[in-house]
Design a protein around this motif. Sequence first.
Motif, PDB file in Angstrom:
ATOM      1  N   HIS A   1     -37.023  -0.200 -13.036  1.00 49.81           N
ATOM      2  CA  HIS A   1     -37.368  -1.620 -13.173  1.00 49.81           C
ATOM      3  C   HIS A   1     -38.872  -1.869 -13.174  1.00 49.81           C
ATOM      4  CE1 HIS A   1     -33.132  -1.904 -11.886  1.00 49.81           C
ATOM      5  NE2 HIS A   1     -33.138  -2.967 -12.673  1.00 49.81           N
TER       6      HIS A   1
ATOM      7  N   LEU B   1     -45.173  -2.324  -1.172  1.00 55.47           N
ATOM      8  CA  LEU B   1     -44.875  -3.287  -2.223  1.00 55.47           C
ATOM      9  C   LEU B   1     -43.749  -4.170  -1.712  1.00 55.47           C
ATOM     10  CD1 LEU B   1     -45.560  -4.159  -5.109  1.00 55.47           C
ATOM     11  CD2 LEU B   1     -43.847  -2.522  -5.920  1.00 55.47           C
TER      12      LEU B   1
ATOM     13  N   LEU C   1     -44.240  -9.873  -6.854  1.00 55.38           N
ATOM     14  CA  LEU C   1     -44.516  -8.749  -5.972  1.00 55.38           C
ATOM     15  C   LEU C   1     -45.864  -8.916  -5.294  1.00 55.38           C
ATOM     16  CD1 LEU C   1     -43.471  -5.873  -8.399  1.00 55.38           C
ATOM     17  CD2 LEU C   1     -42.141  -6.782  -6.501  1.00 55.38           C
TER      18      LEU C   1
ATOM     19  N   TYR D   1     -41.175  -0.795 -10.924  1.00 59.36           N
ATOM     20  CA  TYR D   1     -41.856  -0.789  -9.627  1.00 59.36           C
ATOM     21  C   TYR D   1     -42.759   0.432  -9.460  1.00 59.36           C
ATOM     22  CZ  TYR D   1     -38.624  -4.516  -8.298  1.00 59.36           C
ATOM     23  OH  TYR D   1     -37.923  -5.687  -8.247  1.00 59.36           O
TER      24      TYR D   1
ATOM     25  N   VAL E   1     -40.105   4.460  -4.456  1.00 59.38           N
ATOM     26  CA  VAL E   1     -39.493   3.169  -4.743  1.00 59.38           C
ATOM     27  C   VAL E   1     -38.045   3.271  -4.282  1.00 59.38           C
ATOM     28  CG1 VAL E   1     -38.723   1.630  -6.607  1.00 59.38           C
ATOM     29  CG2 VAL E   1     -40.997   2.660  -6.686  1.00 59.38           C
TER      30      VAL E   1
ATOM     31  N   ASN F   1     -41.257  -7.581  -2.166  1.00 59.89           N
ATOM     32  CA  ASN F   1     -40.675  -8.462  -3.191  1.00 59.89           C
ATOM     33  C   ASN F   1     -40.647  -9.910  -2.704  1.00 59.89           C
ATOM     34  OD1 ASN F   1     -38.440  -8.713  -1.497  1.00 59.89           O
ATOM     35  ND2 ASN F   1     -37.060  -7.561  -2.822  1.00 59.89           N
TER      36      ASN F   1
ATOM     37  N   TYR G   1     -45.850  -0.164 -11.419  1.00 58.50           N
ATOM     38  CA  TYR G   1     -46.659  -1.156 -10.705  1.00 58.50           C
ATOM     39  C   TYR G   1     -47.401  -0.488  -9.543  1.00 58.50           C
ATOM     40  CZ  TYR G   1     -47.857  -5.593  -8.452  1.00 58.50           C
ATOM     41  OH  TYR G   1     -48.534  -6.646  -7.898  1.00 58.50           O
TER      42      TYR G   1
ATOM     43  N   VAL H   1     -40.012  -2.748  -1.208  1.00 56.31           N
ATOM     44  CA  VAL H   1     -39.298  -2.110  -2.324  1.00 56.31           C
ATOM     45  C   VAL H   1     -39.955  -0.797  -2.735  1.00 56.31           C
ATOM     46  CG1 VAL H   1     -38.282  -4.254  -3.171  1.00 56.31           C
ATOM     47  CG2 VAL H   1     -40.503  -3.511  -4.059  1.00 56.31           C
ATOM     48  N   GLY H   2     -41.130  -0.536  -2.207  1.00 54.16           N
ATOM     49  CA  GLY H   2     -41.837   0.700  -2.501  1.00 54.16           C
ATOM     50  C   GLY H   2     -43.097   0.790  -1.665  1.00 54.16           C
TER      51      GLY H   2
ATOM     52  N   MET I   1     -40.535 -11.245 -11.625  1.00 58.53           N
ATOM     53  CA  MET I   1     -40.695 -10.285 -10.546  1.00 58.53           C
ATOM     54  C   MET I   1     -41.967 -10.632  -9.786  1.00 58.53           C
ATOM     55  SD  MET I   1     -40.769  -6.100 -10.897  1.00 58.53           S
ATOM     56  CE  MET I   1     -41.988  -5.903 -12.171  1.00 58.53           C
TER      57      MET I   1
END
Length: 149
Positions: free
Chosen positions: A80, A46, A3, A82, A73, A48, A85, A54-55, A1
């Motif tokens: 997952h 955030l 990010l 996120y 998110v 990807n 994170y 994605v957030g 992942m």
Amino acid sequence: MLLKLMSLKQIYLEEVFAIETQAHTHPWSFSLLENINGRGACHKVLINEDEKVVGYFYAQNILGEVTLLNIAVEPKLHGHGYGKYLIESFLEMCVSDKAESAWLEVRSSNHKAYRLYDAVGFNEVDRRRDYYPTEDGKEDAIIMSYLFL
């Protein structure tokens, strides 16, 4: 992942708004989301590996007291990591900005978010009774804080 956490810029607003309207029962309006340069603004997205949002979180730092105003998110990516994170990145940002405290409010029905905030070190300090609208009435807002020593 893979990010990347980046400062929120105008080019990300359409993606942020799409997530906002999917993730929240009472989403912020586009005009509220596009106010990205307000006093103390420290908003992040955030991204990807496909360069998609994605957030995100919206936060405000006023004299070392940072308030997490909004966080989300993309719903299909829930579970997952996120969200974790994002909240950990929020706390790291607070540390690097030498914040004294961080604050947030969470719906009393949002048990997953509450557990996440508790797990990273936030403490429940109070409640705002009947603060958030729901489809059939109102629910409490749980006020949580994190103190940096």
